[in-house]
Scaffold this active site. Structure first.
Site, short mmCIF file in Angstrom:
data_model
loop_
_atom_site.label_atom_id
_atom_site.label_comp_id
_atom_site.label_asym_id
_atom_site.label_seq_id
_atom_site.Cartn_x
_atom_site.Cartn_y
_atom_site.Cartn_z
CE LYS A 132 3.41 -14.16 3.99
NZ LYS A 132 2.10 -14.81 3.84
CG ASP B 124 -7.39 5.76 9.34
OD1 ASP B 124 -8.56 6.00 8.96
OD2 ASP B 124 -6.49 5.45 8.55
CE LYS C 161 -3.34 2.40 2.79
NZ LYS C 161 -3.67 2.62 4.18
N GLY D 230 0.53 5.04 0.76
CA GLY D 230 -0.32 6.10 1.30
C GLY D 230 0.31 7.45 1.05
CB ALA D 231 -0.82 10.91 1.79
CD GLU D 232 2.93 10.00 7.96
OE1 GLU D 232 2.00 9.25 8.29
OE2 GLU D 232 3.82 10.37 8.74
CB ALA D 233 4.03 5.49 5.64
#
Lengths: 334, 220
Positions: B27, B127, B11, B13-16
Site C-alpha cells: 500500500k 505546514d 486529496k 491540493g493546489a499543488e499536488a
C-alpha cells in the site's frame, strides 16, 4: 442633499486627489506623478513635488466634481503604509483642509483602499485580491472581520524588481511609459527561457535574489535583453500566480481581483485568468486609472469607514509607515 | 514506475494530488505534482522537478534528525511523482480531541519533541497541522507532507513553524488548544537550549502581533 468626500493619496511617487459621493459615485480622480530625472523615487524630492502640486490638484478636482470646498462632508487621506516624507505631506494637507472646513478627518489604509475601489468598480464582491505594484506584493482575502494576508513578498515588491532591472539594463522609455511597460514590450520579443531562482516559501515570495541573478546575467552580456526580460517576467509572474492559486484553493472564494500598477501587464493578466478559470473562479482586472495609486480609492474607503463611525482626530492622525493590511478592522464587510 | 493497481484519489491540493495505491503488493501513497497551465512548460518542469527532488530529501533528512517519516520508494522526476510508504495509523487530528487527558498530553509532548528535533537539525516543516501527523499502532508519531518545508535555522522560520502549529490546534482542537500547545512547547524545550526556546517564544509573540496567519488554518 448629496454628501461628498475628498480623498488624498500620497504614499509614494503620486500625489492624487479623488472626490466621491457617499453613494460611491466618482466625480473626480486626478493624479500628479513625480517623475525623477534619474534613478528611483527619492522620498524627500517626491514629497517636495507633492507639496508643490497639492493646491492645484485639489482645485482641479473640485472643479471637475463641480462642487465647492464647503460642500465637502469629510476629508480622507492615506495614513500608510508608504514613504514617510510623502505620507506626511499628504497628511498635512488633509489636516489643514479638515480643520479649516471644520469637518471630520478619516485616515485610510492604502492597501484596504485598493481592494475597496476594486469592489466598487468591478463585479467582485468577496475576492482573493492580488495587489502588485512598485511598493507592494500582497495576496489577501476577507476572513473574520479583516482582510487577511495569505501571501506576500519577504523582501522587495514585484514592481520594484522589474523597475530596478529595467534601469540597470538602461531600457529606453518613451514619454510617460512606466518601466514595467518597457519590460513587457521587450519580453514580448523574447523566446528563450533563462533559468532564474524561483522562490516561493510556503505562501510567501522573495524577489531580491532573483533580481540580483538577473542583473548579473545582464552584466555578463551573454543573453539577449529580450530573452532576459521574458525570463524575468515569466518567473516572477508564475510565482505570484502560484501563491494566488494557493490562497484561492484554501479560502474557496469564487473571485480573483488583480490590481496595482503591475495589473496593467497583459502577460500577468493572462496567467491569473488561466489560473482562475481552472478553479471556476471569476477573474476581474482593475482598469488602469483605478489600479494605480489614486485619490478616488482613498475617498471611497473613507466614506465606508466613516459610515461605520470611524473618524481620525487630528492628534491621532500621525502617519503609519508600516501599517499592515490585516491591522485594519473592516467594519463595513459582513 | 512499475505496476500500479487500484489508485484512489485521497486529496487534491493546489499543488499536488495524493493517491492511495497498490504497488508491488504494497500500500503506497503516490504524490503527483500537477502541471500548471499558466506557467511556461519549461518553467513548469523546472519547478516541479526541483520540488519532486527536494521534498523526498527533506523527508529523508528528517529521519536522520530522529523524526519518523514515510520511506521513499521511488522518485520519478519525469512525471513529478513520489511514491512513498503508506503509514498505517490515525491522523492525530482525528483522535486528539477524543482521547483521555493523559494520552493527549503524551501525544503533545511527543509532537513537541519531534518538532524540536527537526528544528535542531535545521529543518522547517512548513505546514505543521495535526492532519500532517499520523499515530501508528505502536504509538509512534510520523510527520508527513514536507511539500512546504525548507532547510533553515533562522528564528523567524522556526517561529512561523510553531505558530502554525498553535493555530492548527486552536482551530481544530480549540477546547484543549492552550493546554496542548504548552505541552508541545514543553517537549520542544527538551531539544533546544533554554536561551533558544526563549527567543523563539518571543518571536511567536511578535508574529502574533503582526496579525497575520490568523485565519489561515480555519477549516483545516
Amino acid at each position: 442633499m448629496e454628501l461628498y468626500c475628498l480623498g488624498i493619496e500620497s504614499t509614494a511617487d503620486d500625489f492624487a486627489v479623488g472626490i466621491t459621493t457617499f453613494n460611491g459615485k466618482i466625480l473626480a480622480n486626478i493624479i500628479s506623478a513625480y517623475v525623477p530625472m534619474e534613478g528611483g523615487i527619492h522620498p524627500r524630492k517626491a514629497a517636495r513635488h507633492h507639496a508643490r502640486v497639492a493646491s492645484r490638484v485639489i482645485e482641479e478636482s473640485l472643479k471637475n466634481a463641480g462642487i465647492k470646498p464647503r460642500n465637502l462632508s469629510i476629508i480622507a487621506f492615506s495614513q500608510g503604509p508608504g514613504l514617510g516624507p510623502c505620507l506626511r505631506t499628504g497628511a498635512t494637507v488633509a489636516r489643514t483642509l479638515a480643520s479649516y472646513l471644520g469637518i471630520p478627518l478619516v485616515g485610510v489604509n492604502h492597501c484596504v483602499a485598493h481592494i475597496e475601489i476594486g469592489k466598487l468598480k468591478t463585479d467582485v464582491e468577496d475576492p482573493v485580491t492580488l495587489y502588485v505594484s512598485g511598493g507592494n506584493t500582497i495576496v489577501s482575502a476577507f476572513d473574520s472581520g479583516r482582510y487577511r494576508v495569505f501571501g506576500e513578498t519577504l523582501d522587495i515588491a514585484l514592481g520594484n524588481c522589474l523597475d530596478v532591472f529595467a534601469r540597470e539594463a538602461g531600457l529606453h522609455q518613451s514619454v510617460g511609459e512606466p518601466f514595467g511597460a518597457v519590460v513587457e514590450r521587450y519580453a514580448a520579443k523574447g523566446k528563450r527561457l533563462i533559468p532564474l531562482p524561483y522562490t516561493v516559501k510556503g505562501m510567501d515570495m522573495s524577489f531580491s535574489g532573483l533580481l540580483t541573478a538577473a542583473i548579473s546575467l545582464l552584466k555578463r552580456g551573454e543573453h539577449k535583453l529580450e530573452d532576459l526580460c521574458y525570463s524575468l517576467q515569466e518567473t516572477v509572474f508564475s510565482m505570484v500566480t502560484e501563491v494566488t492559486e494557493r490562497a484561492l484553493a484554501h479560502t474557496e472564494k469564487e473571485e480573483v481581483l488583480l490590481t496595482g500598477g503591475v495589473a496593467a501587464n497583459k502577460r500577468l493578466q493572462s496567467m491569473i485568468r488561466s489560473m482562475a478559470e481552472e478553479h471556476d473562479a471569476e477573474f476581474c482586472v482593475m482598469p488602469k486609472e483605478f489600479a494605480v495609486d489614486n485619490g478616488a480609492m482613498i475617498a471611497w474607503t473613507g466614506v465606508l469607514a466613516y459610515k461605520y463611525g470611524v473618524v481620525t482626530p487630528i492628534e491621532e492622525s500621525v502617519v503609519k509607515l508600516k501599517w499592515r493590511l490585516e491591522e485594519v478592522e473592516v467594519l463595513w464587510v459582513k | 514506475m512499475g505496476e500500479m493497481k487500484q489508485s484512489v484519489l485521497m486529496k487534491k491540493g493546489a499543488e499536488a494530488s495524493l493517491y492511495l495505491a497498490d504497488w508491488h503488493d504494497r500500500k503506497v501513497i503516490m504524490k503527483k505534482r500537477l502541471p500548471k497551465k499558466y506557467r511556461l512548460p519549461e518553467l513548469d518542469k523546472q519547478v516541479k522537478t526541483y520540488r519532486t527532488i527536494h521534498e523526498p530529501k527533506l523527508i529523508h533528512e528528517a529521519k536522520k534528525a530522529g523524526v519518523p517519516t514515510p520511506t521513499i520508494f521511488l522518485v520519478d522526476v519525469e512525471s513529478a511523482t513520489i511514491i512513498m510508504e503508506y503509514i498505517e495509523g490515525k491522523q492525530v487530528k482525528k483522535l486528539l480531541s477524543k482521547t483521555s487527558r493523559s494520552e493527549r498530553q503524551h501525544i503533545c509532548l511527543e509532537i513537541g519533541e519531534l518538532i524540536g528535533k527537526l528544528h535542531r537539525y535545521g529543518i522547517i516543516h512548513g505546514d505543521l497541522t495535526t492532519s500532517n501527523m499520523i499515530l501508528n499502532s505502536e504509538g509512534k508519531i510520523f510527520f508527513v507532507d514536507f511539500g512546504l518545508g525548507e532547510k533553515s535555522k533562522e528564528l523567524e522560520a522556526r517561529g512561523v513553524d510553531l505558530h502554525l502549529m498553535k493555530r492548527a490546534l486552536q482551530s481544530t482542537h480549540f477546547r484543549f488548544a492552550e493546554e496542548c500547545f504548552s505541552t508541545v512547547i514543553e517537549g520542544y524545550s527538551k531539544m533546544l537550549s533554554s536561551e533558544n526556546v526563549k527567543n523563539i517564544l518571543g518571536k511567536i509573540k511578535e508574529i502574533e502581533k503582526r496579525g497575520r496567519y490568523i485565519a489561515e488554518r480555519e477549516g483545516d
